[in-house]
Scaffold this active site. Structure first.
Site, PDB file in Angstrom:
ATOM      1  N   TYR A  33       0.832  -1.208   0.000  1.00 44.88           N
ATOM      2  CA  TYR A  33       0.000   0.000   0.000  1.00 44.88           C
ATOM      3  C   TYR A  33       0.855   1.242   0.000  1.00 44.88           C
ATOM      4  O   TYR A  33       2.059   1.186   0.251  1.00 44.88           O
ATOM      5  CB  TYR A  33      -0.977  -0.012   1.185  1.00 44.88           C
ATOM      6  N   LYS A 148       6.545  -1.892   2.034  1.00 46.79           N
ATOM      7  CA  LYS A 148       5.329  -1.299   2.606  1.00 46.79           C
ATOM      8  C   LYS A 148       4.159  -2.268   2.433  1.00 46.79           C
ATOM      9  O   LYS A 148       3.223  -2.061   1.652  1.00 46.79           O
ATOM     10  CB  LYS A 148       5.022   0.072   1.993  1.00 46.79           C
ATOM     11  N   GLU A 180      11.161   2.680  14.675  1.00 47.81           N
ATOM     12  CA  GLU A 180      10.341   3.767  14.110  1.00 47.81           C
ATOM     13  C   GLU A 180       9.006   3.767  14.826  1.00 47.81           C
ATOM     14  O   GLU A 180       8.772   2.972  15.735  1.00 47.81           O
ATOM     15  CB  GLU A 180      10.171   3.584  12.597  1.00 47.81           C
ATOM     16  N   LEU A 205      10.759   1.217   7.469  1.00 46.48           N
ATOM     17  CA  LEU A 205      10.251   1.672   6.180  1.00 46.48           C
ATOM     18  C   LEU A 205      11.018   2.936   5.786  1.00 46.48           C
ATOM     19  O   LEU A 205      11.183   3.829   6.627  1.00 46.48           O
ATOM     20  CB  LEU A 205       8.759   2.009   6.308  1.00 46.48           C
TER      21      LEU A 205
END
Ligand code: PDD
Length: 285
Positions: A33, A148, A180, A205
């Site tokens: 996505y 992702k 993260e 990411l």
């Protein structure tokens, strides 16, 4: 007005937008996505999102059903059809719906491509002025976080824990270091004014907003170090913040209930937010 979604070549009312129960996105989270912000009806940093989309699908050998040029046209048409001024466009591509549930890739199945929009006043959000608290949770995700993927259960649980604690984000911890946020990149500003954010690699990411903020900061002669940092280092920092397409730059004012510096958004975070908003407006398409 009912919102319009895009499903495999058609623009349809959101309530009628459906995919098969055999879709591999649903069965295996076999999909990718992207989320791009919309400011004043235009897409923010979309080339960066589409480049990451191409990379992500490449890493899982999933062919895109449309060119990225066409995908951007569809994104724009959806923004127009929904009269969206500020918010985001979500897009997802999966390996499609086969006749059954074989784990290995099916042959001759067309990937699924869906998109929808949602409204959000990213620039005017209250949390942009107040900052947010974060909690820390163990990073229990898989080892290819650079992709992702729609397999987001670890982040769902992390962000639910944050919500239950009254926090705005969860920072995920691995080997004593912050990887993260549940859906954002993490930054600190050290006491000697060095901007620190974890280096890209399979542990995180590669955030599009992170990339732009690092570039914008370096262009302004700010020192940037791409390396991992601990929660202790963040608590001893001058400032902390997160970045993502849906918050841009947002101050982190506490970690696990302990204040970061004064417990208020710091001047560098506010400045970088302004710089990013200017960049977003100037380059949106
Ligand atoms: N999330 N890290 C993770 C794990 C993310 O899910 C995201 C974005 C980011 C920031 O990436 P970018 O700056 O390209 O938005 C970092 C999106 C917004 C989401 O899942 O809704």
């Amino acid at each position: 007005m009912e919102k319009i979604a895009y499903v495999n070549g058609s623009f349809v009312p959101l309530g009628e937008a459906k995919v098969s129960i055999l879709d591999r996105g649903f069965l295996f989270a076999d999909g990718i996505y992207e989320v791009a912000a919309v400011l004043d009806g235009r897409l923010v940093d979309n080339a960066s999102h589409l480049a990451r989309l191409e990379r992500s699908v490449g890493e899982i050998s999933l062919p895109l059903p449309e060119t990225t040029e066409r995908i951007q046209e569809i994104q724009k048409e959806l923004v127009t059809r929904n009269q969206l001024a500020n918010g985001m466009v979500y897009l997802e591509v999966t390996r499609g719906a086969d006749a059954g549930r074989d784990f290995a890739f099916p042959k001759g199945v067309k990937p699924t491509l869906i998109m929808f929009t949602s409204e959000k006043d990213i620039v005017g959000a209250a949390s942009a002025r107040t900052g947010i608290g974060v909690i820390t949770v163990p990073d229990i995700r898989w080892a290819r976080r650079d992709i992702k993927s729609v397999a987001l259960l670890a982040q769902v649980l992390a962000k639910q824990a944050a919500a239950e604690a009254g926090a705005g984000e969860a920072w995920m911890i691995e080997d004593g270091k912050v990887t993260e946020g549940g859906s954002s990149s993490a930054f600190i500003l050290t006491q000697d004014d060095v901007l620190v954010t974890r280096q890209n690699g399979s542990e995180i990411l590669p955030g599009c907003t992170r990339k732009a903020v690092v570039k914008l900061a370096e262009e302004r002669q700010l020192r940037v170090e791409e390396r991992a940092f601990s929660v202790e280092e963040a608590l001893a920092a001058k400032e902390a913040f997160i970045t993502s397409a849906t918050v841009f730059v947002q101050a982190v004012v506490s970690i696990d209930g302990k204040p970061v510096a004064s417990g208020k958004p710091g001047p560098m975070t506010r400045r970088l937010r302004e710089i990013y908003v200017d960049f977003a407006r100037a380059t949106a398409v």
